[in-house]
Design a protein around this motif. Sequence first.
Motif, short mmCIF file in Angstrom:
data_model
loop_
_atom_site.label_atom_id
_atom_site.label_comp_id
_atom_site.label_asym_id
_atom_site.label_seq_id
_atom_site.Cartn_x
_atom_site.Cartn_y
_atom_site.Cartn_z
N TRP A 107 0.85 -1.20 0.00
CA TRP A 107 0.00 0.00 0.00
C TRP A 107 0.88 1.24 0.00
N THR A 108 0.73 2.07 -1.01
CA THR A 108 1.51 3.30 -1.13
C THR A 108 0.61 4.50 -0.88
N LEU A 109 1.00 5.36 0.04
CA LEU A 109 0.18 6.50 0.42
C LEU A 109 0.42 7.73 -0.44
N ASP A 110 1.52 7.75 -1.17
CA ASP A 110 1.85 8.90 -2.02
C ASP A 110 1.86 10.18 -1.20
N ASP A 111 1.01 11.14 -1.56
CA ASP A 111 1.01 12.44 -0.87
C ASP A 111 -0.09 12.55 0.17
N LYS A 112 -0.60 11.41 0.65
CA LYS A 112 -1.70 11.44 1.62
C LYS A 112 -1.24 11.88 3.01
N VAL A 113 0.01 11.63 3.35
CA VAL A 113 0.54 11.99 4.67
C VAL A 113 0.87 13.47 4.72
N SER A 172 4.99 -7.18 8.33
CA SER A 172 4.40 -6.31 7.32
C SER A 172 4.12 -4.92 7.89
N LEU A 173 3.62 -4.89 9.13
CA LEU A 173 3.35 -3.61 9.77
C LEU A 173 4.64 -2.82 9.96
N ARG A 174 5.70 -3.51 10.38
CA ARG A 174 6.99 -2.84 10.58
C ARG A 174 7.48 -2.20 9.28
N GLU A 175 7.42 -2.98 8.22
CA GLU A 175 7.91 -2.47 6.94
C GLU A 175 7.04 -1.33 6.42
N PHE A 176 5.73 -1.43 6.65
CA PHE A 176 4.83 -0.35 6.21
C PHE A 176 5.13 0.95 6.95
N LEU A 177 5.29 0.87 8.26
CA LEU A 177 5.55 2.07 9.05
C LEU A 177 6.89 2.70 8.65
N ARG A 178 7.89 1.87 8.43
CA ARG A 178 9.20 2.40 8.02
C ARG A 178 9.12 3.08 6.66
N LYS A 179 8.28 2.54 5.78
CA LYS A 179 8.20 3.05 4.41
C LYS A 179 7.29 4.28 4.29
#
Length: 567
Positions: free
Chosen positions: A473-479, A506-513
């Motif tokens: 899941w890529t958030l792009d400019d949502k953050v 998976s959660l760890r990698e998502f948060l880091r990314k």
Amino acid sequence: MRTTISIVLLSSLTEGLIAPCSTLIQSSRKWSQLNTVNNGWTIDDDDEYVTDTNPSSQNQHTSKNIEEDDSAEYKEIPSSRDEQDIRSYFATCIPGLHNVLTSELLSIGATHVECKGSSGVSFTGLPEIGLKSILWCRTAHKIMELIASSTDYDVGDYYDPIGGVRSSSDLYDFTKSSLHTPSLLGNGSGGLLTLSVSTIYTSRVPKELCHTHYTALTVKNALVDSVRELRDDGSRPDVDTVDADVPLVVVLRGRRVRSDRRGRSRATRNDWRGEANNQFEGEEELVADVDIYRCLHSGGSLHRRGYRSASTEENDNSTPIHRAAMKESLAAGLLLESGWDKLIAAAKSDGLGAVLIDPMTGSATLPTEAALIACDMAPGLSRIAAHNGSGKNPHSNPPATRWKSFSTVDVWNRLLNDAAARAKAGVSWAKNNHVSIYCNEMNPRAVVLAKSSIKNSGVGSIISLNEGNCVDWTLDDKVIHGRTIFVCNPPWGVRLTEDIDESWVSLREFLRKEASGSEAWVLSGNKDLTKILRMKTSRKVVIKTGEEDLRWLQYHIFQKEDIEQTT
């Protein structure tokens, strides 16, 4: 007569349920000589009841005697606009959310707000504050008004509050002496209000009082007898297990007193207040202190908002909700602990927006509650709008609006109109690109539940649901830097058993990314799993649900450039 029996035990309620007694208690002292009491009690927790359905109780005719007892002296009790009409309340919550509930009560104008252990809060206020609490509190499960306490020294000459309640006979006498039947059951036109009774134990009590069914029946019998003594026609109050006009909650907690050989209490007033007095000897005896409350609302626990579809709540085969699904009140409490409401307030002030992201949303309880908070929608409105059962809506006209000398339907309707106006303005503001809530789920069955909850909530326009593994899941400019909160309730062993470690990786990698430079909150019931994140917690909030000890963990995710500079 057909009686249904069940047991309700709420051991998480701690000591300290006693608060200054309400106006109704003051009124009952004037009438203690009448030995007036009410009857017809039911166990009124979420799912179990003690009922007494007697056909003779259907008689609602007026008797001359009860009309006379409904006198001017009682009607002189101050109205809800009078500063002297201050009531004593108690609100229960999930253990660990007491501080959040305290803040909620203070925000609606409650006074003398005090935590009683980790699962309850006592407070005082006008009847309007009581109505506001059942409309606006997001973390409360029950909100009740104290109407009688056995530790009150003025309950009657026959009864010694120092000695406590020892038997069903004591409980019967206490109930009859302490409650004023016309003020509790009268509806102003001569009829009787319906009743339900629930029994709660906070600790061990005498053997004769330890059975919830018979304890409830004892209180019921005392009240029925009082009504019959007052009415010429011999009628009695009816029992309603679904939407009682007066849902009563009897709370018992045990303590020990010293008694002599004759079994009589030899405790002194100083002993009961905790001051040592060892001038006599004797055996210790278990007694009970009893508080009687009336619940301001019906329809079970307030944690149910109603946006989970009927089929979901009943666990049918089409879209069964997981047995360990997060309660709506817990989700709201965790969000308030994380400061989501403060971020919304900041966004309203400066217009810079607020973003919430949930990478493992399950049935979307966290995002839905976040949207309700962002849109300033009272949970009471959600319950009213979601009711689609047959008969009257128990949430649109709660019991507190039917009580005598408490409040009026007009006051309740005014509060509802104000809440509706706030929700309309809140939804409009949130939709105007000020608030964005994004969530993700990879389990197809959970996605069905999530879509249903989002759709039924009425605030789904600000929630976006993505399907798939959060790693992809890529958030792009949502953050928005400094205006985004990540929240997550991943599997932690007790709830699920499949691929748990992989989920946390998976959660760890998502948060880091995706969460670089942001704040993340993760709910966990397994400290070994949290180690997989390889991050240091900034704050921990202890939560207890059922037999599970949980931690709401705060993490501050370093920005990527900060990490590069330190390596």
